[in-house]
Scaffold this active site. Structure first.
Site, PDB file in Angstrom:
ATOM      1  NE  ARG A  18       5.015   4.084  19.210  1.00  0.00           N
ATOM      2  CZ  ARG A  18       4.209   3.462  20.078  1.00  0.00           C
ATOM      3  NH1 ARG A  18       3.627   2.316  19.759  1.00  0.00           N
ATOM      4  NH2 ARG A  18       3.994   3.968  21.274  1.00  0.00           N
ATOM      5  CE1 TYR A  47      -4.011   2.093   0.681  1.00  0.00           C
ATOM      6  CE2 TYR A  47      -2.644   3.160   2.339  1.00  0.00           C
ATOM      7  CZ  TYR A  47      -3.790   3.134   1.571  1.00  0.00           C
ATOM      8  OH  TYR A  47      -4.728   4.140   1.680  1.00  0.00           O
ATOM      9  CG  ASP A  84       0.215   0.155  13.759  1.00  0.00           C
ATOM     10  OD1 ASP A  84      -0.738  -0.558  13.417  1.00  0.00           O
ATOM     11  OD2 ASP A  84       0.073   1.302  14.238  1.00  0.00           O
ATOM     12  N   GLY A 136       3.027   1.344  -3.035  1.00  0.00           N
ATOM     13  CA  GLY A 136       2.088   1.447  -4.166  1.00  0.00           C
ATOM     14  C   GLY A 136       1.613   2.888  -4.329  1.00  0.00           C
TER      15      GLY A 136
HETATM   16  P1  NAD Z   1     -12.666   1.522   0.540  1.00  0.00           P
HETATM   17  O1  NAD Z   1     -11.947   0.228   0.642  1.00  0.00           O
HETATM   18  O2  NAD Z   1     -13.944   1.700   1.281  1.00  0.00           O
HETATM   19  O3  NAD Z   1     -12.959   1.881  -0.990  1.00  0.00           O
HETATM   20  C1  NAD Z   1     -12.126   1.510  -2.047  1.00  0.00           C
HETATM   21  C2  NAD Z   1     -13.007   1.166  -3.248  1.00  0.00           C
HETATM   22  O4  NAD Z   1     -12.163   0.815  -4.366  1.00  0.00           O
HETATM   23  C3  NAD Z   1     -13.897  -0.058  -2.998  1.00  0.00           C
HETATM   24  O5  NAD Z   1     -15.206   0.214  -3.444  1.00  0.00           O
HETATM   25  C4  NAD Z   1     -13.244  -1.179  -3.810  1.00  0.00           C
HETATM   26  O6  NAD Z   1     -14.158  -2.165  -4.197  1.00  0.00           O
HETATM   27  C5  NAD Z   1     -12.649  -0.402  -4.972  1.00  0.00           C
HETATM   28  N1  NAD Z   1     -11.496  -1.025  -5.624  1.00  0.00           N
HETATM   29  C6  NAD Z   1     -10.376  -1.543  -5.031  1.00  0.00           C
HETATM   30  N2  NAD Z   1      -9.518  -1.986  -5.965  1.00  0.00           N
HETATM   31  C7  NAD Z   1     -10.100  -1.753  -7.187  1.00  0.00           C
HETATM   32  C8  NAD Z   1      -9.711  -2.007  -8.526  1.00  0.00           C
HETATM   33  N3  NAD Z   1      -8.535  -2.568  -8.831  1.00  0.00           N
HETATM   34  N4  NAD Z   1     -10.562  -1.643  -9.524  1.00  0.00           N
HETATM   35  C9  NAD Z   1     -11.759  -1.083  -9.246  1.00  0.00           C
HETATM   36  N5  NAD Z   1     -12.183  -0.828  -7.987  1.00  0.00           N
HETATM   37  C10 NAD Z   1     -11.360  -1.150  -6.974  1.00  0.00           C
HETATM   38  O7  NAD Z   1     -11.619   2.655   0.969  1.00  0.00           O
HETATM   39  P2  NAD Z   1     -11.845   4.204   1.241  1.00  0.00           P
HETATM   40  O8  NAD Z   1     -11.609   4.473   2.662  1.00  0.00           O
HETATM   41  O9  NAD Z   1     -13.104   4.677   0.605  1.00  0.00           O
HETATM   42  O10 NAD Z   1     -10.603   4.801   0.438  1.00  0.00           O
HETATM   43  C11 NAD Z   1     -10.756   5.327  -0.873  1.00  0.00           C
HETATM   44  C12 NAD Z   1      -9.416   5.828  -1.367  1.00  0.00           C
HETATM   45  O11 NAD Z   1      -8.907   6.829  -0.481  1.00  0.00           O
HETATM   46  C13 NAD Z   1      -8.344   4.735  -1.462  1.00  0.00           C
HETATM   47  O12 NAD Z   1      -7.564   4.961  -2.613  1.00  0.00           O
HETATM   48  C14 NAD Z   1      -7.517   4.954  -0.207  1.00  0.00           C
HETATM   49  O13 NAD Z   1      -6.197   4.537  -0.381  1.00  0.00           O
HETATM   50  C15 NAD Z   1      -7.613   6.471  -0.037  1.00  0.00           C
HETATM   51  N6  NAD Z   1      -7.414   6.863   1.368  1.00  0.00           N
HETATM   52  C16 NAD Z   1      -8.394   6.648   2.295  1.00  0.00           C
HETATM   53  C17 NAD Z   1      -8.178   7.013   3.621  1.00  0.00           C
HETATM   54  C18 NAD Z   1      -9.234   6.826   4.696  1.00  0.00           C
HETATM   55  O14 NAD Z   1      -8.953   7.090   5.870  1.00  0.00           O
HETATM   56  N7  NAD Z   1     -10.435   6.408   4.394  1.00  0.00           N
HETATM   57  C19 NAD Z   1      -6.949   7.556   4.009  1.00  0.00           C
HETATM   58  C20 NAD Z   1      -5.968   7.727   3.028  1.00  0.00           C
HETATM   59  C21 NAD Z   1      -6.212   7.399   1.711  1.00  0.00           C
HETATM   60  N1  UDP Z   2      -5.940  -0.580  15.788  1.00  0.00           N
HETATM   61  C1  UDP Z   2      -6.239  -1.102  17.043  1.00  0.00           C
HETATM   62  N2  UDP Z   2      -7.279  -1.974  17.131  1.00  0.00           N
HETATM   63  C2  UDP Z   2      -8.060  -2.330  16.072  1.00  0.00           C
HETATM   64  C3  UDP Z   2      -7.760  -1.776  14.803  1.00  0.00           C
HETATM   65  C4  UDP Z   2      -6.677  -0.922  14.686  1.00  0.00           C
HETATM   66  O1  UDP Z   2      -5.562  -0.812  18.034  1.00  0.00           O
HETATM   67  O2  UDP Z   2      -9.006  -3.099  16.267  1.00  0.00           O
HETATM   68  C5  UDP Z   2      -4.827   0.382  15.678  1.00  0.00           C
HETATM   69  C6  UDP Z   2      -3.832   0.097  14.560  1.00  0.00           C
HETATM   70  O3  UDP Z   2      -2.838  -0.804  15.018  1.00  0.00           O
HETATM   71  C7  UDP Z   2      -3.291   1.492  14.294  1.00  0.00           C
HETATM   72  C8  UDP Z   2      -4.496   2.411  14.535  1.00  0.00           C
HETATM   73  O4  UDP Z   2      -5.382   1.651  15.355  1.00  0.00           O
HETATM   74  O5  UDP Z   2      -2.273   1.819  15.198  1.00  0.00           O
HETATM   75  C9  UDP Z   2      -5.212   2.843  13.258  1.00  0.00           C
HETATM   76  O6  UDP Z   2      -5.487   1.677  12.514  1.00  0.00           O
HETATM   77  P1  UDP Z   2      -6.327   1.648  11.156  1.00  0.00           P
HETATM   78  O7  UDP Z   2      -6.304   0.240  10.688  1.00  0.00           O
HETATM   79  O8  UDP Z   2      -7.643   2.286  11.333  1.00  0.00           O
HETATM   80  O9  UDP Z   2      -5.518   2.576  10.123  1.00  0.00           O
HETATM   81  P2  UDP Z   2      -3.987   2.934   9.872  1.00  0.00           P
HETATM   82  O10 UDP Z   2      -3.892   4.349  10.311  1.00  0.00           O
HETATM   83  O11 UDP Z   2      -3.082   2.046  10.657  1.00  0.00           O
HETATM   84  O12 UDP Z   2      -3.813   2.740   8.411  1.00  0.00           O
END
Ligand code: NAD
Ligand code: UDP
Length: 310
Positions: A274, A144, A272, A147
């Site tokens: 900090r 991730y 993970d 990527g």
């Molecule tokens: P999510 O997993 O709920 O949504 C991702 C969506 O993408 C899903 O509907 C999944 O089916 C689809 N998907 C995955 N791989 C695919 C592929 N190869 N082709 C077509 N569809 C595909 O996640 P989210 O929280 O909604 O995150 C959306 C975007 O925002 C992601 O790119 C994620 O990396 C980014 N992002 C989210 C957060 C957050 O806290 N939610 C933080 C940082 C970045």
């Molecule tokens: N975490 C936790 N318990 C859970 C799920 C996550 O303590 O049941 C912790 C995880 O190890 C991380 C933080 O909560 O330190 C945030 O995790 P999340 O998976 O939501 O997202 P991240 O920021 O790590 O991508």
């Protein structure tokens, strides 16, 4: 009326973005492979004549005529993106390449959902956009983190070499309704456990921190960035800068749900981070982005959503 492509539009953030775009009088086409998303998230727009859903994977080449692209396709929850790491890195590399080729062919702006994970386990706090990060290239989060880093590289190379108009946001932890209850992220895990009386699972000592942004604020930031002048390419941090430890989050959720759940301490997963807190100076000055929803208010709405689904 402009037609926007939202990849990953059936997911948590994507579904909120789709609804905001439709409300702002755009046509929307979603491409999603439903790996972590769900059609339930789009139930209330499925009959909208301005909305179209295509079940497909962005790693396969595709052509569709649109006026703008939002690339959100990629699982965001660590347990989900680690289930099939080769698929995760392929989505980020090949998927980004495909959407960028489409943006270049059509000469349309393209938004990329990048992440605070590009900073890895940061040794600077708060994290500014100029910080290059501290990322393990071969660990369990690398599919991730790396990527998303190579996706940023592709976006900036398409911008420099082919003049594609790019908008790259580094999104920090965001939560709210439409998150999959079982996707393993901390807010959903804690609320679902608290409501059902199961132990709340803290990984490690719980002193690690995150800054949690409510989804409506984040979507406001994404739209402000997308519709900003072309010279605003990002990368730009979006989220909130109010930091809280995982332990304090657990206590707050137990209090807000009136739960009798106990706390169970489990091992911390590899790499993970900090701490995590965005420096939002650029988002404030370039976009006038100011998150408004308090953690208590956002958690209240998320608790109500999860309660309705359990
Ligand atoms: P999510 O997993 O709920 O949504 C991702 C969506 O993408 C899903 O509907 C999944 O089916 C689809 N998907 C995955 N791989 C695919 C592929 N190869 N082709 C077509 N569809 C595909 O996640 P989210 O929280 O909604 O995150 C959306 C975007 O925002 C992601 O790119 C994620 O990396 C980014 N992002 C989210 C957060 C957050 O806290 N939610 C933080 C940082 C970045
Ligand atoms: N975490 C936790 N318990 C859970 C799920 C996550 O303590 O049941 C912790 C995880 O190890 C991380 C933080 O909560 O330190 C945030 O995790 P999340 O998976 O939501 O997202 P991240 O920021 O790590 O991508």
């Amino acid at each position: 009326m402009k037609k926007m492509l939202v990849t990953g539009g059936a997911g948590f953030l994507g579904s909120h973005l789709v609804k905001s775009l439709l409300l702002n009088d755009h046509k929307v086409v979603v491409i999603d492979n439903l790996q972590t998303g769900s059609l339930e998230n789009l139930e209330d727009v499925q009959n909208d004549s301005n909305f179209e859903f295509i079940e497909s994977d962005i790693t396969s080449d595709f052509y569709i005529e649109v006026d703008g692209i939002f690339n959100l396709a990629c699982p965001a929850s660590p347990p989900q993106y680690q289930k099939n790491p080769i698929n995760t890195v392929t989505t980020n590399f090949l998927g980004s390449l495909n959407v960028l080729n489409l943006a270049a062919k059509l000469d349309v702006p393209i938004f990329q959902a990048s992440t605070s994970e590009v900073y890895g386990d940061p040794n600077q706090s708060p994290q500014k956009e100029e910080y290059w990060g501290n990322v393990n290239p071969i660990g369990i989060r690398s599919c991730y983190d790396e990527g998303k880093r190579v996706a940023e590289t592709l976006f900036f190379d398409y911008h420099r070499e082919l003049s594609v108009e790019i908008k790259v946001a580094r999104i920090f932890n965001t939560y709210g309704p439409n998150m999959a209850l079982d996707d393993g992220r901390v807010v959903t895990n804690f609320i679902a456990s608290a409501l059902s009386g199961h132990p709340i699972t803290i990984y490690g000592d719980g002193l690690q921190t995150r800054s949690f942004c409510y989804v409506s604020d984040l979507i406001d930031g994404i739209l402000k960035l997308y519709f900003s002048p072309p010279e605003v390419t990002g990368p730009i941090n979006l989220g909130t800068d109010i930091e809280i430890s995982v332990s304090s989050l657990a206590k707050l959720i137990i209090k807000m749900t009136n739960s009798n759940s106990e706390i169970a301490y489990l091992p911390l997963p590899g790499d993970d981070p900090r701490q995590r807190r965005p420096d939002l100076t650029k988002a404030h000055s370039l976009l006038n982005f100011r998150p408004k929803v308090s953690l208590e208010a956002g958690l209240g709405a998320t608790i109500a959503y999860i309660e309705s689904r359990l």
